[in-house]
Design an enzyme around this catalytic site. Structure first.
Site: not given
Length: 816
Positions: A506, A706
């Site tokens: 990500d 996250d």
């Protein structure tokens, strides 16, 4: 039409199961469910203790699944809700509501009390929610609301299981310690250790070992019975076999010692008792891990607002979230969470949608725009109309994706379990043949000697080393990894990580720092000097709550410039701000804001586009009615990202970046970090789909993220890795937590997994080597039972010592 009607008949049920102990249990339930008429597919997740079943509702009901699971020896967990009901006038009303609730799919039992005007409902939360039950009551012509904000949690059974395992372990430990002490006095080289005479008494040892074997260790006999009943063999069978052999041999020696003087020394009560104690300790750790594995769903649910302020009968009222209905008008104050998905009918504001998109920069919203439940209203008052409530909201859909992805994961079948299915019957057969050979031919008619030889075979085959081979390596490997900030949630994840060949990263908060910072200050020709420019800009943004403004103010202060309070301040969502500082009018914002304010910005456009091409958010600044410069804010790349990505590529891993951000920003970050392939403008559901596409090509995929928006992809990936500096939900949904936020931890986790797997294979080899050598020797009569016990103990010690070598593994990062 027929195909459509057939498609409508297929439903999906999620049943929380209690009582499973190993992968063989989940496999047994899966087989039992799949054999039922009308069942299309059944998956049982051991870690989540949940069955996911796709079935034809015309042929079978959930009640049938529950009965089948209970018939197999397991149970179903449920939740309870208490509702207050108004409008009932007689017993017929309460009976009607009770009947209606009990007919709902997922309701186990509903009781309505007319006098107290309450309903107590026992239900399966995976199939329906409180809102569904309230809706049912309202359809029947009555009103209902949640009696208490607290709804009993379905995970109570896990907490109770942990408490039970704790009690069993400590009881077993207390009873086993005297036996262990007595064993210390058996050897000449430990004769200096004082052992109370009572501890050497066989009947005292029998009194201590019996409750450990048959009361505390009852679960192993039950598990073994279930496995054998269904034609399989698991670790429960091995544990029951090995401990029973040691126990009953010791009991046999105790019985034949009746009438003789002194105490028998060659007893093995401590072998069975200590083995059960150690296995119970492992079961305790396992129960705790299972409890943590479903925390992701709980925390996702915790994101939503608990209450909502709605317009009812012309007045503002605060109600529980469960009572919000589609079409309600909700009032959202600055700083509050949006309770449900909806559409803005009045007001403007900036919304923090990072929980959905992962992007830290809020999105400006105006009437007509859609809003998502659980996002945060930053700075304006809003009125919204609820368009999706309950299970239809975006957050509920994310929760569903996580649940389905986790539920589809089959537990990894351990090598020891696979071999044990063949190992157990072979050992039993060899032991039986040994008894017959000695009783019929080697020592005709000597039952005691034949029994001793048979038990020697069973004792040497006791699964001590086999049982310790995998968990000790996993404990040592995961413990060493934890010293470097790498937390594996379970042993199966430590086993699987070494197979990873593709890593998806990500962007925000993973490759980058996740927080906007002031990066560029560009002055127009003939404008004020930079220090005054920054002072005016920082002072103007000082009263703004927008994260971009906070980044500008922080950046100006870090340059040592003192800021003033603006004389006037106005924030215009979607455009920018207007302020008066030191008598000068300051405008900061978008092209549109400047154009509508009649500020000439033609000269600034090329630079602004260049900044945006490099992934930065650029804002135009006008002082005193004239264009004066640009300030740019961006999310910066972590210092270690480029080196860590190179290291992963050097290991032969394919590295891909994925983000909800625009393509221009994604390509800029990829170029800075050396990533060859980036996927941009992807929503949470899309991230999970991208993972599945790679898996369909045969790739073993690790997803690293996250944010909450990464949870579906983290769950569906072969291995989900959460950055520890991110959200708790991401960490709970993932298989591995990288506490340091450094991408080097990805390579370290794969390296640790490879070394641990190698260690496990070594342990399993030696565990079976002892049996392969010891069983023939015992069968031929050259190995007394006590020697067999000593060899068994030595095999366990060697396995543990080999596992401890993992504590010396060197990793890239500094040790804690």
């Amino acid at each position: 039409m027929d195909s459509q009607e057939k498609a409508k008949e297929i439903k999906e049920a999620h049943l929380p199961i209690t009582g499973m102990t190993c992968a063989a249990c989940s496999t047994r339930i899966e087989k039992g469910l799949r054999k039922m008429d009308g069942v299309e597919e059944a998956n049982v997740n051991l870690a989540l203790e949940k069955a996911t079943i796709k079935y034809n509702a015309e042929q079978v009901k959930t009640a049938d699944f529950e009965k089948k699971i209970r018939d197999l020896g397991y149970d179903i967990a449920s939740e309870k809700a208490e509702l207050e009901i108004t409008g009932m006038t007689c017993a017929a009303c309460s009976a009607r509501i009770e009947k209606g609730l009990n007919k709902m799919e997922g309701v186990n039992n509903a009781t309505v009390n007319l006098a107290l005007e309450t309903a107590s409902i026992d239900f399966n939360p995976s199939q329906l929610g409180v809102r569904d039950m309230i809706g049912k009551i309202e359809k029947l012509g009555y009103r209902a609301k949640v009696k208490s904000d607290r709804i009993a949690e379905g995970k109570d059974h896990r907490e109770k299981e942990i408490e039970r395992q704790k009690m069993k372990f400590f009881a077993s430990l207390i009873l086993s310690l005297p036996l262990l002490w007595a064993m210390a006095g058996h050897f000449s080289f430990t004769s200096f250790i004082y052992v109370p005479q009572l501890f050497m008494n066989p009947w005292f040892q029998l009194a201590l070992a019996t409750p450990v074997q048959f009361v505390i260790g009852r679960q192993f006999y039950i598990g073994a019975y279930k496995a054998l009943k269904n034609g399989s063999a698991n670790m429960d069978v091995l544990v029951a076999l090995g401990t029973s052999a040691a126990y009953f041999y010791s009991l046999y020696l105790s019985i034949i010692s009746i009438g003789s003087h002194g105490h028998m020394l060659e007893l093995y009560f401590e072998t069975s008792a200590v083995l059960i104690t150690l296995i119970l300790l492992g079961k305790l750790f396992e129960a705790k891990a299972k409890g943590r594995s479903s925390e992701a769903i709980k925390k996702l649910m915790g994101l939503q607002a608990k209450t909502a302020t709605v317009l009812r009968d012309g007045a503002e009222v605060t109600i529980p979230l469960e009572e919000v209905a589609e079409g309600d008008i909700l009032f959202i104050k600055p700083g509050e969470k949006i309770p449900v998905d909806g559409e803005i009918t009045e007001g403007r504001s900036a919304l923090d949608e990072s929980m959905l998109t992962g992007e830290s920069i809020p999105v400006d919203k105006a009437p007509g725009d859609t809003v998502i439940g659980a996002t945060i209203n930053k700075n304006g008052f809003l009125k919204i109309r609820a368009t999706k409530v309950g299970r239809d909201t975006a957050l509920a859909q994310i929760i569903k994706i996580v649940e389905e992805a986790q539920g589809s994961k089959a537990p990894i079948q351990r090598l020891a379990d696979k071999i044990s299915g063949i190992f157990v019957p072979i050992v039993v057969t060899i032991a039986a043949i040994t008894f017959l050979v000695w009783y019929l031919w080697a020592s005709p008619g000597d039952f005691a000697e034949a029994l001793e030889k048979m038990i020697a075979v069973l004792v040497i085959a006791c699964p001590c080393a086999l049982g310790l081979a995998t968990p000790t390596s996993i404990m040592a490997g995961s413990g060493r990894a934890a010293e470097f900030g790498i937390l594996f949630k379970g042993g199966e994840h430590l086993e699987l990580t070494h197979l990873i060949d593709t890593v998806i990263l990500d962007k925000t908060g993973t490759v980058t720092n996740g927080k906007p910072v002031l990066t560029d200050v560009i002055l127009a020709e003939g404008a004020v000097d930079e220090e005054l420019f920054l002072k005016l800009v920082g002072s103007s943004e000082r009263l703004s709550e927008h994260p971009l403004a906070e980044a500008i103010v922080k950046g100006v202060k870090e340059r040592g410039i003192n800021l003033d309070e603006p004389n006037e301040f106005e924030a215009v969502p979607g455009y920018g701000i207007k302020a008066v500082v030191e008598g000068k009018e300051i405008l900061i914002g978008t092209r549109k804001w400047m154009t509508e304010s009649e500020i000439g910005i033609e000269a600034a456009i090329p630079m602004m586009e260049k900044l945006e091409d490099s992934g930065k958010t650029a804002m135009l600044v006008a002082i005193g009615g004239a264009y004066s410069g640009i300030v740019a804010v961006a999310d910066t790349v972590k210092e270690t990202s480029r080196a860590a990505i190179k290291r992963m590529k050097d290991m032969g891993l394919e590295v891909i970046m994925i983000t909800g951000d625009n393509k221009r920003t994604a390509e800029s970050i990829a170029a800075q970090t050396g990533i060859d392939y980036a996927i941009a403008e992807v929503l949470p559901e899309g991230k999970a789909e991208e993972v599945k596409k790679l898996q369909d090509k045969g790739r073993k995929v690790a997803m690293v993220g996250d944010g909450i928006n990464d949870a579906p992809a983290l769950a569906v990936a072969d291995i989900g890795m959460a950055i520890g500096t991110g959200t708790d939900v991401a960490m709970e949904a993932a298989d591995i937590t990288l506490m340091r936020g450094d991408l080097n931890s990805i390579a370290d986790s794969i390296l640790m997994s490879k070394k641990t797997i190698r260690n496990i294979r070594q342990n399993l080899f030696w565990a079976f080597a002892y049996n392969a050598l010891g069983i023939p020797v015992a069968a031929l009569g050259f190995l007394a039972p006590w020697l067999a016990g000593a060899a068994m103990a030595f095999s366990s010690v060697s396995v543990v010592l080999n596992a401890l070598r993992l504590q010396r593994v060197k990793l890239n990062q500094r040790q804690v």
